[in-house]
Each structure stands twice: as structure tokens, then as C-alpha cells.
Design an enzyme around this catalytic site. Structure first.
Site, PDB file in Angstrom:
ATOM      1  N   GLU A 127      -1.641  -2.775  14.412  1.00  0.00           N
ATOM      2  CA  GLU A 127      -0.588  -3.450  15.194  1.00  0.00           C
ATOM      3  C   GLU A 127      -0.611  -3.099  16.687  1.00  0.00           C
ATOM      4  O   GLU A 127       0.389  -2.707  17.268  1.00  0.00           O
ATOM      5  CB  GLU A 127       0.781  -3.128  14.576  1.00  0.00           C
ATOM      6  CG  GLU A 127       0.869  -3.564  13.119  1.00  0.00           C
ATOM      7  CD  GLU A 127       2.215  -3.293  12.465  1.00  0.00           C
ATOM      8  OE1 GLU A 127       3.199  -3.051  13.172  1.00  0.00           O
ATOM      9  OE2 GLU A 127       2.264  -3.306  11.214  1.00  0.00           O
ATOM     10  N   GLU A 247      -1.678  -6.534   3.215  1.00  0.00           N
ATOM     11  CA  GLU A 247      -0.285  -6.173   2.911  1.00  0.00           C
ATOM     12  C   GLU A 247       0.511  -7.390   2.429  1.00  0.00           C
ATOM     13  O   GLU A 247       1.690  -7.537   2.684  1.00  0.00           O
ATOM     14  CB  GLU A 247       0.386  -5.569   4.149  1.00  0.00           C
ATOM     15  CG  GLU A 247      -0.360  -4.379   4.729  1.00  0.00           C
ATOM     16  CD  GLU A 247       0.322  -3.779   5.940  1.00  0.00           C
ATOM     17  OE1 GLU A 247       1.511  -4.074   6.182  1.00  0.00           O
ATOM     18  OE2 GLU A 247      -0.322  -3.004   6.667  1.00  0.00           O
TER      19      GLU A 247
HETATM   20  O1  G3I Z   1       9.694  10.651   5.289  1.00  0.00           O
HETATM   21  C1  G3I Z   1      10.400  10.519   4.076  1.00  0.00           C
HETATM   22  C2  G3I Z   1      10.053  11.626   3.131  1.00  0.00           C
HETATM   23  O2  G3I Z   1      10.397  12.863   3.676  1.00  0.00           O
HETATM   24  C3  G3I Z   1      10.766  11.379   1.841  1.00  0.00           C
HETATM   25  O3  G3I Z   1      10.418  12.403   0.913  1.00  0.00           O
HETATM   26  C4  G3I Z   1      10.385  10.027   1.293  1.00  0.00           C
HETATM   27  C5  G3I Z   1      11.101   9.732  -0.015  1.00  0.00           C
HETATM   28  O4  G3I Z   1      10.693   8.471  -0.466  1.00  0.00           O
HETATM   29  O5  G3I Z   1      10.702   9.019   2.241  1.00  0.00           O
HETATM   30  C6  G3I Z   1      10.042   9.197   3.453  1.00  0.00           C
HETATM   31  O6  G3I Z   1      10.544   8.243   4.238  1.00  0.00           O
HETATM   32  C7  G3I Z   1      10.204   6.957   4.480  1.00  0.00           C
HETATM   33  C8  G3I Z   1       9.119   6.279   3.654  1.00  0.00           C
HETATM   34  O7  G3I Z   1       8.910   4.906   4.123  1.00  0.00           O
HETATM   35  C9  G3I Z   1       9.525   6.229   2.177  1.00  0.00           C
HETATM   36  O8  G3I Z   1       8.984   5.142   1.556  1.00  0.00           O
HETATM   37  C10 G3I Z   1       9.771   6.960   5.920  1.00  0.00           C
HETATM   38  O9  G3I Z   1      10.775   7.624   6.674  1.00  0.00           O
HETATM   39  C11 G3I Z   1       9.669   5.506   6.344  1.00  0.00           C
HETATM   40  O10 G3I Z   1       9.264   5.421   7.717  1.00  0.00           O
HETATM   41  C12 G3I Z   1       8.599   4.838   5.503  1.00  0.00           C
HETATM   42  O11 G3I Z   1       8.576   3.477   5.893  1.00  0.00           O
HETATM   43  C13 G3I Z   1       7.324   2.819   5.716  1.00  0.00           C
HETATM   44  C14 G3I Z   1       6.950   2.146   7.052  1.00  0.00           C
HETATM   45  O12 G3I Z   1       5.768   1.364   6.894  1.00  0.00           O
HETATM   46  C15 G3I Z   1       6.704   3.176   8.139  1.00  0.00           C
HETATM   47  O13 G3I Z   1       5.649   4.019   7.760  1.00  0.00           O
HETATM   48  C16 G3I Z   1       7.497   1.770   4.628  1.00  0.00           C
HETATM   49  O14 G3I Z   1       7.658   2.419   3.373  1.00  0.00           O
HETATM   50  C17 G3I Z   1       6.278   0.858   4.570  1.00  0.00           C
HETATM   51  O15 G3I Z   1       6.503  -0.243   3.688  1.00  0.00           O
HETATM   52  C18 G3I Z   1       5.944   0.285   5.963  1.00  0.00           C
HETATM   53  O16 G3I Z   1       4.731  -0.397   5.854  1.00  0.00           O
HETATM   54  C19 G3I Z   1       4.277  -1.045   7.059  1.00  0.00           C
HETATM   55  C20 G3I Z   1       2.777  -0.867   7.165  1.00  0.00           C
HETATM   56  O17 G3I Z   1       2.451   0.515   7.196  1.00  0.00           O
HETATM   57  C21 G3I Z   1       2.236  -1.579   8.403  1.00  0.00           C
HETATM   58  N1  G3I Z   1       2.606  -3.008   8.388  1.00  0.00           N
HETATM   59  C22 G3I Z   1       4.061  -3.240   8.234  1.00  0.00           C
HETATM   60  C23 G3I Z   1       4.587  -2.558   6.975  1.00  0.00           C
HETATM   61  C24 G3I Z   1       6.066  -2.838   6.792  1.00  0.00           C
HETATM   62  O18 G3I Z   1       6.791  -2.270   7.855  1.00  0.00           O
END
Ligand code: G3I
Length: 342
Positions: A127, A247
């Protein structure tokens, strides 16, 4: 019925899903993954902030759990992602540009050292393109993300060169990918961003440091840009590059931001109105994209961002192949038919 995995194996196609470790203690979750997919990617566990939350700690555990699951089940493993502005740890953002560049270099080299034997496809940069491309994408405009750009103007090229150098020294197979959203087609909203990405990628291809591109394809049940996706896959093929759908999810509801590559502006289904008609629209979008990927020899993977509506980042949008009770939806059967009969 035949599994998607067995049918995809017959077509020499990778069919994959994102995995989230939060659900891996559920036997139904893991058995469907191993049974139906021959490739997987970590939803968040392999990102910079998950592996290196603090400047002096590296924690491989969660990403290893998914890498090990793939290895134990003979599944290909996509690494996502070496550099992405949204998954940078807090300590990284506080560095000066030169230290950021060095931190990108050392993270990339350490991840490659750790996963080189288990990863074939690497999302090197994610991205980087701005959603708005004023000149239609002829001169790619990078997203000003407040961390990587404009602090490190060449952060994409830098990370690709570091990854290419590090992996070439390992004498193991590897494929370096650039991944983005709103770039799969060349029509409608995605025209400018798609062209910007293509022009940026041509530079990396000239440098010999890229093997393919990922189309995220976060779309909805009104998506009708499939012909443009085919043309786009073909123009990357002319550069000798692979394309992977990385994705894919096909949701209902408010999911109509530009990232949904919306066509026709406000056409979308409020999820409250979801019924058989929308379930079959969803199935036809999934299968139309599968037909294109099966047709185009340089389309090498069809990866969805999860497999069950019970666990999706698009809550309440019903975007995936299984419902929240792990029942197959019409979209699952449509892909089964496509992989078996097309
Ligand atoms: O960090 C915590 C962790 O400490 C905790 O134990 C865990 C419990 O489930 O959660 C973690 O947190 C979140 C994680 O998702 C849980 O699923 C993160 O804070 C949160 O930032 C993370 O979000 C992900 C996001 O990307 C950012 O990385 C989403 O799941 C994921 O679906 C989303 O995927 C992105 C792709 O990488 C790139 N393209 C877009 C797509 C959707 O946004």
C-alpha cells in the site's frame, strides 16, 4: 463434493486464506483451513509491529505458529509484509529518516534469515500508492503516510533491493511481490491508482528485484470490473510478472469506500437486506474472478482474507465462503464448480 484444495491442486493453482492465531485453538477453524486451502498468510502476526513491538525485542512466536501450521499441513506460506506504513511499531516512527532506513534494512534481513526456508512469496511493500493519482498514474504519487513517505522517498525500492540481495544470498527459491488495494482493474475508480502502481512496478522490474504483484481485491457484491482485471493481469504478464489475488473478500453493506473499487458509486447492499439474491451475486463475483485467474497463466494464487464470516475484519459484511457457523455458502459451491468444471 471434493475440497477446494484438491481441485485447485489439480489445476496447479494456489487457493489460500488469511489465518488469525486468535482462532487456531478452534478445531473446526484449523481443520477447514488444512482441508480446503493449499496456501495461507498471517492476518497480522508477521507484521513489523507484531514481531518487533519494541526496538530491542524480536518475537517470532505468533508468526511461527502460522508458518509451522502451513509446514505441518503442506501449505504454501505467503509472508505479509516486510514494509507497510500501517503496521510499523511506535518506536520506529520516532526515528530520524536515516535510522528508519537502517531499521527497515535490519528488520527485512532478520525476517528473511528466520523465514527463508518456509516462505516462497514475500509481500515486500504494501500500500505505497496514493489513492488519488492526479495525472492518471503516469507519474506514480506515493501515499504520504507520515512514517515511510516522504521520510524515505525511495522506501519501496530500498526494501525490494534489500530483500532481493538478502534472499539471493540464500540460494533458496523466492518471489518478491508488491501488494496494494484498489489496483486490480484498470477501469472506474481504480484507473489512476492501477496505472501508478503499474508504472512504479515497471521500475522495480527494470531493476530485476520483483517477481509479481498482489491485488488485494477487497470488493463487494456489485463488483463488475472483472474484464479490467483480466487486462491488468495480461499487462503484468507482458512484463514477465506474476499476479496473485491476495486478500479477496466480497462484502455487502457500507463497504463502498474507494478501497472497495466500487463501481457505480453508491451501489451496495445494506447487509440487513442480505438474502438469496445477494448470496448468489457474491457467488458470481467470486467465480468470475476465479475464471480469470484460471484463464491467465501468470495468475498464480487466489487468496481470500479469511474463510468464515465468523472471523472477518469486515464485521457484519458476510464477505467470505463460509457463514458464521462454518456452513458453506453459495460462493463456496460456485468456486467448487469452477475449479472442477471450468
Ligand atoms: O495486537 C493485538 C494483540 O496484542 C492481541 O493479542 C491480538 C488478539 O487478537 O490482537 C492484536 O490486535 C489486532 C489484530 O488485528 C488482531 O486481529 C491489531 O491491533 C490490529 O491492528 C490488527 O488489525 C489487522 C490490520 O490489518 C492491521 O495489521 C487486521 O486484523 C487485518 O485484517 C488487516 O489486514 C489488512 C492487510 O494487512 C493489508 N490490506 C488491508 C487489510 C485490512 O485492513
Amino acid at each position: 463434493a471434493g475440497t477446494l484444495r484438491a481441485l485447485a491442486d489439480n489445476r496447479k493453482l494456489y487457493i489460500g486464506s488469511a489465518i488469525n492465531t486468535a482462532h487456531m485453538n478452534n478445531g473446526q477453524y484449523t481443520s477447514i483451513l488444512a482441508e480446503q486451502y493449499n496456501m495461507a498468510v498471517a492476518e497480522w502476526e508477521c507484521k513489523h509491529t507484531a514481531i518487533a513491538p519494541n526496538a530491542n525485542t524480536i518475537n517470532w512466536n505468533l508468526c511461527d505458529r502460522i508458518a509451522d501450521f502451513c509446514q505441518d499441513n503442506g501449505m504454501g506460506f505467503r509472508y505479509h509484509a516486510l514494509a507497510w506504513y500501517f503496521s510499523l511499531p511506535g518506536w520506529f516512527k520516532g526515528l530520524n529518516p536515516n535510522d528508519k532506513r537502517n531499521a527497515l534494512t535490519s528488520f527485512t534481513e532478520r525476517v528473511i534469515d528466520h523465514y527463508v526456508d518456509r516462505v516462497l512469496w514475500w509481500d515486500v511493500a504494501n500500500e505505497a500508492m496514493d489513492d488519488n493519482q492526479p495525472d492518471g498514474g503516469q507519474t506514480p504519487r506515493y501515499r504520504s503516510d507520515g512514517a515511510l513517505y516522504p521520510a524515505i522517498p525511495d522506501w519501496v525500492s530500498h526494501t525490494f533491493h534489500v530483500a532481493s540481495r538478502a534472499l539471493s544470498a540464500k540460494n533458496k527459491p523466492f518471489k518478491l511481490y508488491y501488494n496494494d488495494y484498489g489496483v486490480a482493474s484498470m477501469d472506474g475508480w481504480s484507473r489512476g491508482k492501477s496505472n501508478a502502481m503499474y508504472n512504479m512496478v515497471r521500475g522495480l522490474q527494470r531493476d530485476g528485484v520483483i517477481d509479481g504483484v498482489g491485488f488485494q481485491l477487497h470488493i463487494n457484491t456489485y463488483y463488475d470490473l472483472v474484464d479490467g482485471v483480466r487486462k491488468n493481469i495480461q499487462r503484468y504478464g507482458e512484463l514477465g510478472l506474476e499476479v496473485q489475488f491476495t486478500e479477496l473478500d466480497v462484502g455487502c453493506g457500507e463497504w463502498r469506500a474507494p478501497t472497495g473499487e466500487m463501481v457505480g458509486g453508491d451501489r451496495w447492499v445494506p447487509c440487513a437486506d442480505w438474502g438469496d439474491a445477494q448470496a448468489s451475486r457474491q457467488a458470481s463475483v467470486y467465480s468470475a474472478l476465479m475464471a480469470v485467474c484460471l484463464d491467465e497463466p501468470n495468475c498464480t494464487a487466489y487468496v481470500m482474507w479469511g474463510f468464515t464470516d465468523r472471523h472477518t475484519w469486515l464485521t457484519n459484511s458476510r464477505p467470505l465462503l463460509y457463514d458464521e457457523n462454518y456452513n458453506k455458502k453459495p460462493a463456496w459451491w460456485a468456486l467448487r464448480d469452477m475449479l472442477r468444471d471450468y
